[in-house]
Design a protein around this motif. Structure first.
Motif, PDB file in Angstrom:
ATOM      1  N   ILE A   1      30.012  63.442  51.782  1.00 38.73           N
ATOM      2  CA  ILE A   1      31.295  63.048  51.195  1.00 38.73           C
ATOM      3  C   ILE A   1      31.871  64.207  50.386  1.00 38.73           C
ATOM      4  CG2 ILE A   1      30.631  60.614  51.091  1.00 38.73           C
ATOM      5  CD1 ILE A   1      30.222  60.997  48.065  1.00 38.73           C
ATOM      6  N   ASP A   2      33.198  64.171  50.213  1.00 32.07           N
ATOM      7  CA  ASP A   2      33.880  65.156  49.387  1.00 32.07           C
ATOM      8  C   ASP A   2      33.690  64.770  47.926  1.00 32.07           C
ATOM      9  OD1 ASP A   2      35.770  66.755  48.018  1.00 32.07           O
ATOM     10  OD2 ASP A   2      36.981  66.925  49.827  1.00 32.07           O
ATOM     11  N   THR A   3      33.155  65.687  47.133  1.00 33.74           N
ATOM     12  CA  THR A   3      32.858  65.390  45.733  1.00 33.74           C
ATOM     13  C   THR A   3      34.074  65.484  44.828  1.00 33.74           C
ATOM     14  OG1 THR A   3      32.363  67.696  45.204  1.00 33.74           O
ATOM     15  CG2 THR A   3      30.535  66.328  46.045  1.00 33.74           C
ATOM     16  N   GLY A   4      35.140  66.144  45.311  1.00 33.46           N
ATOM     17  CA  GLY A   4      36.288  66.408  44.451  1.00 33.46           C
ATOM     18  C   GLY A   4      36.134  67.678  43.632  1.00 33.46           C
ATOM     19  N   TRP A   5      34.983  68.335  43.752  1.00 31.32           N
ATOM     20  CA  TRP A   5      34.733  69.608  43.071  1.00 31.32           C
ATOM     21  C   TRP A   5      34.732  70.726  44.087  1.00 31.32           C
ATOM     22  CZ3 TRP A   5      32.427  70.540  37.891  1.00 31.32           C
ATOM     23  CH2 TRP A   5      32.528  69.409  37.054  1.00 31.32           C
ATOM     24  N   ARG A   6      35.318  71.870  43.726  1.00 33.71           N
ATOM     25  CA  ARG A   6      35.252  73.039  44.611  1.00 33.71           C
ATOM     26  C   ARG A   6      33.834  73.583  44.676  1.00 33.71           C
ATOM     27  NH1 ARG A   6      40.041  70.713  45.032  1.00 33.71           N
ATOM     28  NH2 ARG A   6      41.654  72.077  45.887  1.00 33.71           N
ATOM     29  N   SER A   7      33.147  73.638  43.536  1.00 34.78           N
ATOM     30  CA  SER A   7      31.750  74.054  43.504  1.00 34.78           C
ATOM     31  C   SER A   7      30.921  72.905  42.954  1.00 34.78           C
ATOM     32  CB  SER A   7      31.524  75.316  42.659  1.00 34.78           C
ATOM     33  OG  SER A   7      30.145  75.652  42.637  1.00 34.78           O
ATOM     34  N   ALA A   8      30.551  71.992  43.840  1.00 34.05           N
ATOM     35  CA  ALA A   8      29.683  70.891  43.424  1.00 34.05           C
ATOM     36  C   ALA A   8      28.273  71.400  43.128  1.00 34.05           C
ATOM     37  CB  ALA A   8      29.637  69.816  44.502  1.00 34.05           C
ATOM     38  N   ARG A   9      27.961  72.572  43.626  1.00 32.86           N
ATOM     39  CA  ARG A   9      26.697  73.200  43.213  1.00 32.86           C
ATOM     40  C   ARG A   9      26.684  73.406  41.707  1.00 32.86           C
ATOM     41  NH1 ARG A   9      26.175  78.534  41.996  1.00 32.86           N
ATOM     42  NH2 ARG A   9      24.035  79.237  41.633  1.00 32.86           N
ATOM     43  N   MET A  10      27.758  73.963  41.167  1.00 32.85           N
ATOM     44  CA  MET A  10      27.797  74.172  39.726  1.00 32.85           C
ATOM     45  C   MET A  10      27.930  72.853  38.978  1.00 32.85           C
ATOM     46  SD  MET A  10      27.120  77.266  39.093  1.00 32.85           S
ATOM     47  CE  MET A  10      27.415  77.216  37.320  1.00 32.85           C
ATOM     48  N   ARG A  11      28.523  71.836  39.590  1.00 33.12           N
ATOM     49  CA  ARG A  11      28.531  70.520  38.949  1.00 33.12           C
ATOM     50  C   ARG A  11      27.100  70.044  38.732  1.00 33.12           C
ATOM     51  NH1 ARG A  11      30.514  64.867  41.664  1.00 33.12           N
ATOM     52  NH2 ARG A  11      28.818  65.470  43.069  1.00 33.12           N
ATOM     53  N   ALA A  12      26.241  70.273  39.721  1.00 35.79           N
ATOM     54  CA  ALA A  12      24.833  69.885  39.565  1.00 35.79           C
ATOM     55  C   ALA A  12      24.177  70.648  38.425  1.00 35.79           C
ATOM     56  CB  ALA A  12      24.079  70.114  40.876  1.00 35.79           C
ATOM     57  N   TRP A  13      24.422  71.969  38.357  1.00 37.47           N
ATOM     58  CA  TRP A  13      23.850  72.754  37.265  1.00 37.47           C
ATOM     59  C   TRP A  13      24.367  72.264  35.916  1.00 37.47           C
ATOM     60  CZ3 TRP A  13      19.923  76.094  37.205  1.00 37.47           C
ATOM     61  CH2 TRP A  13      19.509  76.643  38.423  1.00 37.47           C
ATOM     62  N   PHE A  14      25.665  71.971  35.832  1.00 31.92           N
ATOM     63  CA  PHE A  14      26.234  71.514  34.572  1.00 31.92           C
ATOM     64  C   PHE A  14      25.736  70.119  34.208  1.00 31.92           C
ATOM     65  CE2 PHE A  14      30.146  74.341  35.506  1.00 31.92           C
ATOM     66  CZ  PHE A  14      29.523  75.424  34.895  1.00 31.92           C
ATOM     67  N   GLY A  15      25.198  69.372  35.184  1.00 29.46           N
ATOM     68  CA  GLY A  15      24.678  68.041  34.911  1.00 29.46           C
ATOM     69  C   GLY A  15      23.290  68.042  34.304  1.00 29.46           C
ATOM     70  N   VAL A  16      22.645  69.212  34.319  1.00 25.76           N
ATOM     71  CA  VAL A  16      21.343  69.369  33.675  1.00 25.76           C
ATOM     72  C   VAL A  16      21.581  69.589  32.179  1.00 25.76           C
ATOM     73  CG1 VAL A  16      19.260  70.832  33.639  1.00 25.76           C
ATOM     74  CG2 VAL A  16      20.372  70.283  35.813  1.00 25.76           C
ATOM     75  N   ASP A  17      20.553  69.449  31.369  1.00 25.09           N
ATOM     76  CA  ASP A  17      20.652  69.658  29.925  1.00 25.09           C
ATOM     77  C   ASP A  17      21.483  70.912  29.634  1.00 25.09           C
ATOM     78  OD1 ASP A  17      20.249  70.227  27.218  1.00 25.09           O
ATOM     79  OD2 ASP A  17      18.174  69.559  27.238  1.00 25.09           O
TER      80      ASP A  17
END
Length: 407
Positions: free
Chosen positions: A212-228
């Protein structure tokens, strides 16, 4: 503050001031700016069905004598033809990490040669390298089980599912450049810190996750930002980068504590400062401190050199474009200062850049200005004309209207 440093490799660390001085002494190795390196990470897929999970047995066969000990304990762990070792990440991603080279031309020739060899090895088992910073099809599934990864997963799970996605489904491209002379260090760091959001947006390749489309251009960095965020947040180190980084590192939470058994889990919320102050049964050593530094993940990280960690994996040989951009922006003091000034309006806008990419007007303006500067300064790198032209083509493509919608 104490000015003594810890020099013995297994010495106990019992003083915060000494620990800060130790970190400050190793995090930036200053000197002439001569070397550049790159780390290329890829998700791995079945060529006939990229959504089908891979298994370690197939990956082990494909890598053969190049397999790391983490998936093949008896492997000779041979480097690829140009000297690059292969490592495997928790979800089966593969990574090749170049040696530092004195020229961008040498880096490109060696690393691209080894990337192509890696692709051929995988193809023999029906596997292909991914072309995105995040697996577009599969849910996170950990294949490697080590004390380190077990402890990291438990620590990351405390803040949700982003840590598992980061560990198992992401693939990044890292540029490694010299810190420069002492007088250059703060300016080089400031330029990379300021330009980082625009570079991340321009070279984002990871908008899809799990089909699915996450709505983020870099969902990879969204994952990193979701960590502590104490572990992953951006850091503007100011005029004294070494001590600013040292203070940040000591106040950051521990992700794991190495022990003789398989349980490396760290108590929740424990910082390295707490460990120095006696929070655990045994004091930390300098090796523990150095290991802790490898578990901090800001977009730009000091490793003796400057490590740019905010870039998504790139398709095929296009990895050379963002690496060349960074090399061009740091080619000389004048260009570095100009890059910092041009990038200033987007400095610190990491999450908007990852989410909105070049559709954010401020990010787009900065990306165009900074990448145009880099394109005009490519002749200050060692790249020959055909490769410079290729880099310019990739830059133009990323800045086009089409790349402002979806990569």
């Amino acid at each position: 503050m104490s000015t003594s440093t810890i020099t013995q490799p297994h010495a106990e660390v019992t003083d915060r001031d000494q620990a800060e001085e130790h970190i400050a002494s190793v995090c930036f190795r200053t000197g002439p700016s001569r070397l550049i390196g790159a780390e290329l990470e890829f998700t791995v897929h079945h060529a006939d069905d990229p959504a089908r999970p891979i298994d370690l047995a197939t990956l082990r066969r494909a890598l053969g004598p190049h397999a790391p000990a983490t998936i093949s304990p008896d492997s000779p762990q041979e480097t690829l033809d140009n000297g690059t070792p292969v490592t495997v990440e928790p979800g089966g991603q593969v990574e090749i990490s170049s040696a530092p080279f004195r020229s961008l031309t040498a880096l490109y020739a060696a690393t691209e040669g080894d990337r192509r060899q890696l692709s051929r090895l995988l193809a023999a088992e029906g596997l292909v390298l991914g072309e995105h910073g995040l697996d577009p099809w599969r849910s996170p599934r950990r294949l490697l089980h080590t004390p380190r990864f077990d402890a990291l997963e438990k620590a990351f799970d405390r803040t949700g599912t982003a840590g598992r996605v980061m560990m198992c489904n992401t693939a990044g491209l890292q540029a490694c450049v010299d810190a420069g002379e002492p007088r250059q260090l703060a300016a080089r760091w400031a330029a990379l810190y300021a330009a980082g959001p625009a570079l991340m947006a321009a070279f984002a390749t990871s908008h899809r996750q799990g089909g699915i489309d996450t709505g983020w251009r870099s969902a990879r960095m969204r994952a990193w930002f979701g960590v502590d965020r104490q572990l992953t947040r951006e850091i503007d180190l100011g005029a004294d980068p070494a001590h600013a980084w040292a203070r940040h590192a000591l106040a950051a939470p521990l992700l794991c504590v190495r022990r003789d058994d398989r349980n490396w889990e760290a108590p929740r919320g424990l910082t390295f400062n707490d460990w120095i102050d006696g929070a655990l049964d045994t004091p930390p050593t300098t090796e523990d401190l150095d290991y802790h530094l490898t578990l901090l993940f800001p977009p730009i990280r000091p490793r003796g050199y400057l490590e740019v960690r905010c870039l998504d994996a790139q398709p095929g040989n296009e990895w050379i474009a963002p690496i060349a951009v960074i090399a061009a922006l740091l080619a000389d003091d004048e260009t570095t200062d100009l890059a910092r000034d041009l990038a200033a309006p987007a400095a610190g806008r990491w999450e908007p850049a990852a989410r909105d990419g070049l559709t954010d007007p401020a990010i787009s303006r900065v990306a165009h200005a900074v990448l145009d500067l880099a394109a005009r300064r490519l002749d200050r790198t060692t790249l020959d004309a055909p490769v410079r032209n290729r880099v310019s083509e990739i830059i133009a493509k990323r800045l086009s209207k089409e790349s402002g919608t979806r990569p």
